[in-house]
Every structure is written in structure tokens, then in C-alpha cells.
Design an enzyme around this catalytic site. Structure first.
Site, mmCIF file in Angstrom:
data_model
loop_
_atom_site.group_PDB
_atom_site.id
_atom_site.type_symbol
_atom_site.label_atom_id
_atom_site.label_comp_id
_atom_site.label_asym_id
_atom_site.label_seq_id
_atom_site.Cartn_x
_atom_site.Cartn_y
_atom_site.Cartn_z
ATOM 1 N N ASP A 158 0.862 -1.184 0.000
ATOM 2 C CA ASP A 158 0.000 0.000 0.000
ATOM 3 C C ASP A 158 0.894 1.228 0.000
ATOM 4 O O ASP A 158 1.986 1.212 0.580
ATOM 5 C CB ASP A 158 -0.896 0.007 1.244
ATOM 6 C CG ASP A 158 -1.948 -1.087 1.228
ATOM 7 O OD1 ASP A 158 -2.418 -1.444 0.130
ATOM 8 O OD2 ASP A 158 -2.301 -1.586 2.311
ATOM 9 N N ASP A 206 -7.286 -1.300 -4.174
ATOM 10 C CA ASP A 206 -8.257 -0.935 -3.139
ATOM 11 C C ASP A 206 -9.160 0.194 -3.621
ATOM 12 O O ASP A 206 -10.367 0.186 -3.391
ATOM 13 C CB ASP A 206 -7.552 -0.487 -1.858
ATOM 14 C CG ASP A 206 -6.689 -1.558 -1.238
ATOM 15 O OD1 ASP A 206 -6.993 -2.749 -1.404
ATOM 16 O OD2 ASP A 206 -5.689 -1.195 -0.583
#
Length: 161
Positions: A121, A139
């Protein structure tokens, strides 16, 4: 009917491929350029590399592997199967686009989990005391697609009254 089905499946596959490719490329770039630093793009948006061993947004990252691993591996496979089946069943290019975003994002994160043991991430949003867990393109694609599906459903439901 067959032509429409083909168009929906092609839309799904193209969207799936673009999101998956974009996700893996941006994660690779984040790992290459953000491993030792943080970049502020805006006062509330930062690029910072985070390794997520949990499910969505770090949920269950501290849970034992016996609980975490089945969820981590099964969720994207179920998401891919359901989105493709939904696309084939409903023959709608708009829905196929959204389903492709969910499927591509799910497989992008599954790739990281399967080959790396964690998800990379790198987008972090915070303002004052408010902050959101770091996330990635996969995401973002999944979240946006679900938001549009819910909004579409609510608008369709309110229009039927």
C-alpha cells in the site's frame, strides 16, 4: 443477445486487465521509489510505502495465520468468480466495467499476498486528526466500484416508487 454478452465480457476483461496492470506497476514503482521516504503530494495526501499483512485496510493484520490466511486467499477468488458470473448473467457493459474493477483489484492484491506475503500500500490520506489507512490502486478500484454499484442500486430503487 450473444453480441451483447460478448461486449460485456470484453468490457470486463479490458477493465480487469487495465486495473490489474496499473495496480502492479504502481506498487512496483512505490516499492522502488518510496522504500526510504515519504512524498507529500497535497497537504492531505502522501505517498508512503506500507506492507499490509491484513485483509482490507489492515484489518486482522495481527490475527493468527490460521484465521487470516483463509480469508486473505479465498476472498479475492470468490470476488473474481462472482464478478465474472454477474457480468455474464446481466449483460450490461456499465456493470461489466464495475465488475472488472472489482475483479482486477482483487487479483492485484491476491498477487501480492500469494507471491510476497503482504500487500503493498502506498497512498495515505490524513488531515488533522483524521487519517485513513494506506491503500493502493486495487483498493481504490474496488471501493469506487462498490460505491457506484450501491449508488446505482439506491437510485434505481428510489425511481421505482
Amino acid at each position: 443477445m450473444e453480441k451483447l454478452l460478448r461486449k460485456s465480457v470484453i468490457t470486463y476483461l479490458i477493465t480487469f486487465g487495465f486495473l490489474l496492470t496499473g495496480d502492479l506497476i504502481t506498487k512496483s514503482l512505490a516499492e522502488k521509489y518510496l522504500s526510504s521516504r515519504e512524498v507529500s503530494l497535497l497537504p492531505f495526501m502522501h505517498l508512503v510505502l506500507v506492507y499490509n499483512k491484513g485483509v482490507a485496510f489492515g484489518f486482522l493484520s495481527d490475527a493468527p495465520d490460521i484465521i487470516r490466511l483463509p480469508l486473505i486467499l479465498l476472498t479475492p477468488i470468490v470476488a473474481l468468480s462472482l464478478t465474472l458470473l454477474y457480468t455474464i448473467r446481466h449483460n450490461d457493459a456499465k456493470n461489466a466495467f464495475l465488475m472488472g474493477m472489482i475483479g482486477g483489484g482483487a487479483i492485484g492484491n491476491l498477487y501480492d499476498r500469494f507471491f510476497l506475503g503482504y500487500v503493498r500500500d502506498f497512498i495515505y490520506i490524513s488531515y488533522g486528526k483524521f487519517s485513513w489507512p494506506a491503500f493502493n490502486l486495487a483498493d481504490m478500484g474496488i471501493s469506487m466500484a462498490i460505491m457506484f454499484l450501491v449508488l446505482k442500486s439506491l437510485l434505481n430503487h428510489s425511481g421505482k416508487r
